[in-house]
Motif scaffolding. Structure first.
Motif, PDB file in Angstrom:
ATOM      1  N   PHE A 296      -6.835  14.691  -0.479  1.00 16.86           N
ATOM      2  CA  PHE A 296      -5.771  13.809  -0.007  1.00 16.86           C
ATOM      3  C   PHE A 296      -6.260  12.366   0.128  1.00 16.86           C
ATOM      4  O   PHE A 296      -5.598  11.420  -0.311  1.00 16.86           O
ATOM      5  CB  PHE A 296      -5.247  14.331   1.332  1.00 16.86           C
ATOM      6  CG  PHE A 296      -4.259  13.419   2.003  1.00 16.86           C
ATOM      7  CD1 PHE A 296      -2.993  13.232   1.480  1.00 16.86           C
ATOM      8  CD2 PHE A 296      -4.604  12.746   3.171  1.00 16.86           C
ATOM      9  CE1 PHE A 296      -2.075  12.398   2.100  1.00 16.86           C
ATOM     10  CE2 PHE A 296      -3.699  11.908   3.799  1.00 16.86           C
ATOM     11  CZ  PHE A 296      -2.437  11.728   3.258  1.00 16.86           C
ATOM     12  N   ILE A 297      -7.435  12.201   0.733  1.00 16.34           N
ATOM     13  CA  ILE A 297      -7.992  10.855   0.929  1.00 16.34           C
ATOM     14  C   ILE A 297      -8.252  10.167  -0.410  1.00 16.34           C
ATOM     15  O   ILE A 297      -7.904   8.990  -0.601  1.00 16.34           O
ATOM     16  CB  ILE A 297      -9.292  10.929   1.754  1.00 16.34           C
ATOM     17  CG1 ILE A 297      -8.990  11.396   3.182  1.00 16.34           C
ATOM     18  CG2 ILE A 297      -9.995   9.580   1.794  1.00 16.34           C
ATOM     19  CD1 ILE A 297     -10.229  11.729   4.003  1.00 16.34           C
ATOM     20  N   GLU A 298      -8.825  10.917  -1.351  1.00 16.24           N
ATOM     21  CA  GLU A 298      -9.198  10.331  -2.641  1.00 16.24           C
ATOM     22  C   GLU A 298      -7.989  10.047  -3.535  1.00 16.24           C
ATOM     23  O   GLU A 298      -7.999   9.077  -4.309  1.00 16.24           O
ATOM     24  CB  GLU A 298     -10.160  11.283  -3.370  1.00 16.24           C
ATOM     25  CG  GLU A 298     -11.516  11.419  -2.674  1.00 16.24           C
ATOM     26  CD  GLU A 298     -12.341  12.570  -3.234  1.00 16.24           C
ATOM     27  OE1 GLU A 298     -11.880  13.204  -4.223  1.00 16.24           O
ATOM     28  OE2 GLU A 298     -13.424  12.843  -2.692  1.00 16.24           O
ATOM     29  N   GLU A 299      -6.961  10.884  -3.432  1.00 18.01           N
ATOM     30  CA  GLU A 299      -5.837  10.773  -4.360  1.00 18.01           C
ATOM     31  C   GLU A 299      -4.697   9.890  -3.856  1.00 18.01           C
ATOM     32  O   GLU A 299      -3.971   9.299  -4.656  1.00 18.01           O
ATOM     33  CB  GLU A 299      -5.287  12.175  -4.667  1.00 18.01           C
ATOM     34  CG  GLU A 299      -6.278  13.060  -5.411  1.00 18.01           C
ATOM     35  CD  GLU A 299      -5.850  14.519  -5.471  1.00 18.01           C
ATOM     36  OE1 GLU A 299      -4.673  14.799  -5.123  1.00 18.01           O
ATOM     37  OE2 GLU A 299      -6.673  15.376  -5.859  1.00 18.01           O
ATOM     38  N   CYS A 300      -4.534   9.776  -2.547  1.00 16.25           N
ATOM     39  CA  CYS A 300      -3.321   9.125  -2.021  1.00 16.25           C
ATOM     40  C   CYS A 300      -3.548   7.741  -1.410  1.00 16.25           C
ATOM     41  O   CYS A 300      -2.666   6.887  -1.486  1.00 16.25           O
ATOM     42  CB  CYS A 300      -2.673  10.039  -0.982  1.00 16.25           C
ATOM     43  SG  CYS A 300      -2.051  11.566  -1.675  1.00 16.25           S
ATOM     44  N   HIS A 301      -4.666   7.537  -0.745  1.00 18.39           N
ATOM     45  CA  HIS A 301      -4.961   6.257  -0.088  1.00 18.39           C
ATOM     46  C   HIS A 301      -3.801   5.810   0.818  1.00 18.39           C
ATOM     47  O   HIS A 301      -3.348   4.665   0.770  1.00 18.39           O
ATOM     48  CB  HIS A 301      -5.248   5.176  -1.138  1.00 18.39           C
ATOM     49  CG  HIS A 301      -6.394   5.523  -2.048  1.00 18.39           C
ATOM     50  ND1 HIS A 301      -7.707   5.498  -1.624  1.00 18.39           N
ATOM     51  CD2 HIS A 301      -6.400   5.935  -3.343  1.00 18.39           C
ATOM     52  CE1 HIS A 301      -8.489   5.866  -2.638  1.00 18.39           C
ATOM     53  NE2 HIS A 301      -7.731   6.140  -3.687  1.00 18.39           N
ATOM     54  N   LYS A 302      -3.340   6.738   1.630  1.00 16.65           N
ATOM     55  CA  LYS A 302      -2.194   6.462   2.501  1.00 16.65           C
ATOM     56  C   LYS A 302      -2.482   5.395   3.544  1.00 16.65           C
ATOM     57  O   LYS A 302      -1.557   4.754   4.060  1.00 16.65           O
ATOM     58  CB  LYS A 302      -1.747   7.758   3.185  1.00 16.65           C
ATOM     59  CG  LYS A 302      -0.959   8.695   2.291  1.00 16.65           C
ATOM     60  CD  LYS A 302       0.402   8.104   1.962  1.00 16.65           C
ATOM     61  CE  LYS A 302       1.206   9.005   1.065  1.00 16.65           C
ATOM     62  NZ  LYS A 302       2.546   8.466   0.775  1.00 16.65           N
ATOM     63  N   GLU A 303      -3.761   5.198   3.861  1.00 13.59           N
ATOM     64  CA  GLU A 303      -4.089   4.178   4.863  1.00 13.59           C
ATOM     65  C   GLU A 303      -3.599   2.792   4.435  1.00 13.59           C
ATOM     66  O   GLU A 303      -3.353   1.924   5.283  1.00 13.59           O
ATOM     67  CB  GLU A 303      -5.592   4.158   5.130  1.00 13.59           C
ATOM     68  CG  GLU A 303      -6.461   3.631   4.001  1.00 13.59           C
ATOM     69  CD  GLU A 303      -6.753   4.658   2.932  1.00 13.59           C
ATOM     70  OE1 GLU A 303      -7.540   4.352   2.026  1.00 13.59           O
ATOM     71  OE2 GLU A 303      -6.202   5.782   3.003  1.00 13.59           O
ATOM     72  N   GLN A 304      -3.422   2.594   3.138  1.00 10.12           N
ATOM     73  CA  GLN A 304      -2.951   1.296   2.646  1.00 10.12           C
ATOM     74  C   GLN A 304      -1.494   1.021   3.035  1.00 10.12           C
ATOM     75  O   GLN A 304      -1.058  -0.118   3.067  1.00 10.12           O
ATOM     76  CB  GLN A 304      -3.116   1.235   1.125  1.00 10.12           C
ATOM     77  CG  GLN A 304      -4.570   1.295   0.671  1.00 10.12           C
ATOM     78  CD  GLN A 304      -4.712   1.275  -0.845  1.00 10.12           C
ATOM     79  OE1 GLN A 304      -3.729   1.107  -1.572  1.00 10.12           O
ATOM     80  NE2 GLN A 304      -5.937   1.447  -1.331  1.00 10.12           N
TER      81      GLN A 304
END
Length: 412
Positions: A296-304
């Motif tokens: 999830f962290i590598e594919e989505c970068h939701k923190e952005q």
């Protein structure tokens, strides 16, 4: 599997009925009881609950007695009327006397039971009996599944404090309803989340209102057991381990890849002082969850996306994109307000430490003991120094929960 009582005194007929039940309906023979008279049937119905009663319309009152006209017909009404019996879910009358079938058909049909004419030379009755038993078994299985799934949830969420819990609900953007559980003095809340893959997750959440490992461990154990949950998440705020050479800041997401209890050890004397000889115990998060979170962290970068989301909710206290740290965490039973203590933890135990909290180890311990999954996702609101304040609590409680729900929507 259903339990069956056959009330009949004809050995050949009983054998034929049992053959239909065991061979055609796949009923275990150990689940079939036999009563050769009304009184022996009464005794069994007083002691045991049966899913199905197969009843002959002409039976002696007691074993070895001769048949008394009308007594078996009266027993049909007795079953329906008298409360001392554990009344079967369904009753099938099976008689070789056609006139008896015609005379008593209404008594069965009025109670939604079934009356079948038994003919030793024909097989039509076997098909009718098989269809009836198959229907009863299917209905029972559906009811059991319905009861089981009623209190079964896919995901549990625990927050230590009310502020964290309220921000969790706000970040979810879901409709939450209160759920009371008899004899459990905890307020549970439930909601349903639609994922990107079209699945619906049933979620149950709770706030402890008490920080600490013991409280979260107890609550997690209750939730795992009561609701058959496979995975529990925890959101809220934590302290961050800031090194001189990195840029960890308030609002960064910390996910505990592992947690260790820095307060475990042995108290001993050293000169005139009492000192703790630490023996830290470490627990890692579930390997499957670890892999899903990394993807999830590598594919989505939701923190952005977080800065825009925080601005929309008027929680934008930082002017930067937060970072995500999926690293080791330290856990203890007391609030830390000493930056030197934080530095000593890193130097003595683990240079990769990124978050400090009061619950993670307890959550992971409950999951470890019960063979379940758990993951703590929190947000850095201070550095556990003398300048601790509550300024970033609301923002961080919201951010950690928002990140969790984005993970759930993407992963499940």
């Amino acid at each position: 599997m259903i339990s069956i009582l056959i009330m009949d005194d004809n050995a050949e007929k009983i054998s034929r009925i049992k053959k239909v039940l065991t061979e055609r309906c796949q009923v275990n023979e150990e689940s079939i009881d036999i009563a050769g008279s009304l009184n022996s049937g009464r005794q069994k119905l007083t002691k045991f609950f049966y899913d199905l009663l197969i009843l002959d319309l002409i039976l002696p009152v007691s074993d070895g007695d001769s048949v008394e006209p009308g007594r078996s017909e009266d027993f049909i009404n007795e079953l329906h009327r008298i409360g001392r019996y554990k009344r079967p879910v369904y009753i099938i009358g099976l008689s070789e006397y056609k006139d008896k079938v015609e005379q008593n058909a209404n008594k069965f049909e009025d109670k939604l039971w079934k009356l079948i004419h038994y003919d030793l030379k024909k097989e039509e009755w076997e098909v009718v009996l098989q269809n009836a038993v198959d229907s009863i078994q299917s209905t029972k299985e559906q009811l059991l599944n319905s009861i089981k799934n009623k209190d079964k949830y896919d995901v549990g969420i625990i927050c230590a404090l009310s502020e964290e819990f309220e921000k969790m609900k706000e970040a979810s953007n879901l409709e939450w309803g209160k759920k009371d559980v008899e004899n459990v003095n905890i307020d549970f809340y439930t909601a349903e989340l639609r994922t990107e893959m079209g699945n619906t997750l049933k979620i149950i959440a709770v706030r402890n209102n008490i920080p600490g490992m013991q409280a979260v461990s107890s609550t997690a154990s209750v939730m795992y057991s009561l609701f058959d949950i496979e995975t529990i998440f925890m959101t809220g705020i934590c302290a961050g381990f800031k090194r001189k050479d990195d840029d960890m800041d308030f609002g960064d997401i910390f996910i505990a890849e592992s947690e260790y209890d820095y307060g475990s050890g042995k108290l001993t004397s050293k000169g005139n002082e009492t000192v703790l000889m630490p023996e830290p115990k470490q627990l890692t998060c579930n390997f499957d969850l670890q892999g899903k979170m990394n993807s999830f962290i590598e594919e989505c970068h939701k923190e952005q996306e977080l800065p825009k989301v925080l601005k929309r909710y008027r929680l934008d206290l930082i002017d930067r994109t937060p970072k995500v740290y999926f690293n080791s965490g330290a856990c203890g039973s007391y609030v830390v307000g000493d930056y030197g203590f934080m530095q000593s933890l890193m130097e003595k135990h683990d240079r990769k430490l990124r978050g400090l909290d009061m619950e993670g180890y307890g959550l992971y311990m409950a999951a470890h003991i019960l063979g379940k999954k758990a993951l703590m996702i929190k947000c850095v609101s201070d550095y556990a120094d003398c300048e601790k304040d509550d300024r970033y609590h609301a923002m961080c409680a919201f951010s950690s929960a928002w990140f969790l729900f984005e993970f759930l929507k993407y992963t499940y």
